[in-house]
Structure formats: C-alpha cells, structure tokens
Scaffold this motif. Structure first.
Motif, PDB file in Angstrom:
ATOM      1  N   ARG A 151      46.902   2.618 119.541  1.00 37.67           N
ATOM      2  CA  ARG A 151      46.797   4.011 119.115  1.00 37.67           C
ATOM      3  C   ARG A 151      46.389   4.092 117.647  1.00 37.67           C
ATOM      4  NH1 ARG A 151      50.290   4.426 123.305  1.00 37.67           N
ATOM      5  NH2 ARG A 151      50.364   6.387 124.455  1.00 37.67           N
ATOM      6  N   ALA A 152      45.595   5.109 117.350  1.00 42.32           N
ATOM      7  CA  ALA A 152      45.345   5.476 115.961  1.00 42.32           C
ATOM      8  C   ALA A 152      46.489   6.392 115.538  1.00 42.32           C
ATOM      9  CB  ALA A 152      44.011   6.195 115.822  1.00 42.32           C
ATOM     10  N   CYS A 153      47.177   6.022 114.479  1.00 43.05           N
ATOM     11  CA  CYS A 153      48.366   6.785 114.101  1.00 43.05           C
ATOM     12  C   CYS A 153      48.416   7.001 112.596  1.00 43.05           C
ATOM     13  CB  CYS A 153      49.632   6.054 114.550  1.00 43.05           C
ATOM     14  SG  CYS A 153      50.047   4.576 113.580  1.00 43.05           S
ATOM     15  N   CYS A 154      49.322   7.859 112.191  1.00 40.15           N
ATOM     16  CA  CYS A 154      49.741   7.893 110.795  1.00 40.15           C
ATOM     17  C   CYS A 154      51.132   7.275 110.742  1.00 40.15           C
ATOM     18  CB  CYS A 154      49.743   9.324 110.252  1.00 40.15           C
ATOM     19  SG  CYS A 154      51.026  10.385 110.967  1.00 40.15           S
ATOM     20  N   THR A 155      51.545   6.848 109.562  1.00 38.44           N
ATOM     21  CA  THR A 155      52.844   6.200 109.413  1.00 38.44           C
ATOM     22  C   THR A 155      53.659   6.939 108.360  1.00 38.44           C
ATOM     23  OG1 THR A 155      51.901   4.055 110.007  1.00 38.44           O
ATOM     24  CG2 THR A 155      54.027   4.038 108.900  1.00 38.44           C
ATOM     25  N   ILE A 156      54.855   7.333 108.750  1.00 39.57           N
ATOM     26  CA  ILE A 156      55.767   8.063 107.875  1.00 39.57           C
ATOM     27  C   ILE A 156      56.891   7.119 107.467  1.00 39.57           C
ATOM     28  CG2 ILE A 156      57.410   9.969 107.738  1.00 39.57           C
ATOM     29  CD1 ILE A 156      55.621  11.417 109.838  1.00 39.57           C
TER      30      ILE A 156
END
Length: 230
Positions: A17-22
C-alpha cells in the motif's frame, strides 16, 4: 492525540500500500537502539502536529493514498487512539498499527473493533534477553506473550519483526526467538543502522553475510522469515 511527525508518503511502511505514516509521542520502552529517541523522551519538540492538521491532510489524499501507518513511540499509550482511528477509517483508509505489544488488552480491543487492518509487532529479543534489550529491569514478559498469542490467532494480518544489534543479539538469541514465535505468519529481520537519533551511540549492526547465516539458522522454525532492508 499527541502527534510528533507525519511522513506524507511511504511505499515501505505498509505492505502493498501507498500510505502516510503518523508518529505518536511517548514510549514505555527505552530500547538503546531506538531510532526515534526524540519521540520517546520528553520534553518533546514544540512542533507537535494537531489532529486538525492530520485530517486536513488526509481529506486531500482520499483516492491517492491507500492507507495510514500509525507508529511511534508506542501508539497504544495514546488515550484518544480509538476515536482517532475511527475518524481515519471513516475517510476510507486502511490502517496499519506498529506496536511493541506491551498492551495486549488495548490491542485486542482495536482488532475486535475492526479499527486496524494490519499489525506489525516488534519482537525485541529472545525471552531471557528482553529486559536488557528494552532498557527496563525485571520486565514482566506476560503482556508480550499475550500479544504474540493474540496475533497468532490469525484474526488479522500481522507481522513480527526484530531489529538486530551486534551488542544485544547473538545467533543463539535469534534461534530462541524463532522457536518462541514458531508458526507465525510473517517474520522480518532488520539490521540496526546507526543514526543521530538513537538513545545509545556506540551500537553496531551485522554484515549481510552474518544476517544471511542467522536467517538460514531460523528458517526451520520460521520458513517465511526474510531479511528486510538488506
């Protein structure tokens, strides 16, 4: 939610998956090889990111990102994590949680509530080396064992992973670790790489050949084990 960082795009943190990371703030462990020391030791930076900023960003990424990775620090320390995850899910994003496994009841609640879709749990070392590896004397391993059992019940896709450090992990330790989590779905060995944000500065990783030897030794117990980032 206490949020200390946002990586707007990652193709590595969430499998397929293409994600953002928090990045959440605070951790109950003090692993000497931790790469996010600035996130776990107060006082924290003044550059704390608000939930409003996070959701403003996420709304603009609907249809562009597949998922959101929640990491830390230790996300399960966050008292407002559940409503935060609910809001993310309501936007249509898949959620991956990174955890050290020390809060099994909270982990089970998130899984049962279907607020997370994938869990990555750090297995720090063999049981007899856990306290030393996480920097906490006389640590009770029971919560870790419970989290391992929770994930191995296969209610949700998961992985176990270990960052190996020459000064903390021996080949014998890794073999004992593999026997402990034998039968797990996915297991990754990650080499320690020095950075300016680690808690202890004089640590080192292994050579690729040494890691390959370690991997070969544990494959009878963890046939799906792999080296990651090597």
């Amino acid at each position: 939610m206490e949020i200390g960082g946002l990586q707007k795009l990652s193709l590595l943190d969430y499998p397929d998956r293409a994600c953002c990371t928090i990045f959440t703030l605070g951790c109950n462990f003090r692993c000497p090889f931790c790469h996010n020391a600035s996130l776990i030791l107060p006082p924290f930076s003044d550059n704390i990111i608000s939930e409003e900023e996070i959701f403003s960003f996420l709304k603009k990424r609907i249809g562009l990102l597949d998922g959101v990775c929640i990491t830390g620090g230790e996300p399960l320390l966050q008292k407002k994590l559940e409503p935060f995850l609910y809001q993310i899910k309501s936007l249509g994003f898949s959620i991956k949680l990174d955890t050290n496994g020390s809060f099994p009841e909270r982990l089970q609640r998130l899984i049962s509530s279907q607020l997370v879709d994938y869990v990555a749990m750090d297995i720090k070392n063999a049981p007899n080396k856990y306290s030393q590896t996480i920097g906490i004397k006389n640590f009770d391993l029971a919560p870790i064992k419970e989290s391992v059992s929770t994930l191995m019940a296969d209610e949700i896709p998961y992985e176990f992973r270990t960052t190996v450090v020459r000064e903390l992990h021996t080949a014998e330790d890794m073999l004992a670790l593999a026997q402990w989590i034998q039968g797990s779905e996915k297991y990754y060995i990650q080499n320690f790489v020095h950075s300016d944000d680690v808690l202890i500065k004089d640590l080192s990783g292994y050579s690729e050949k040494e890691l390959q030897n370690i991997l070969h030794s544990i494959l009878p117990f963890l046939p799906a084990a792999e080296l990651r980032g090597i």
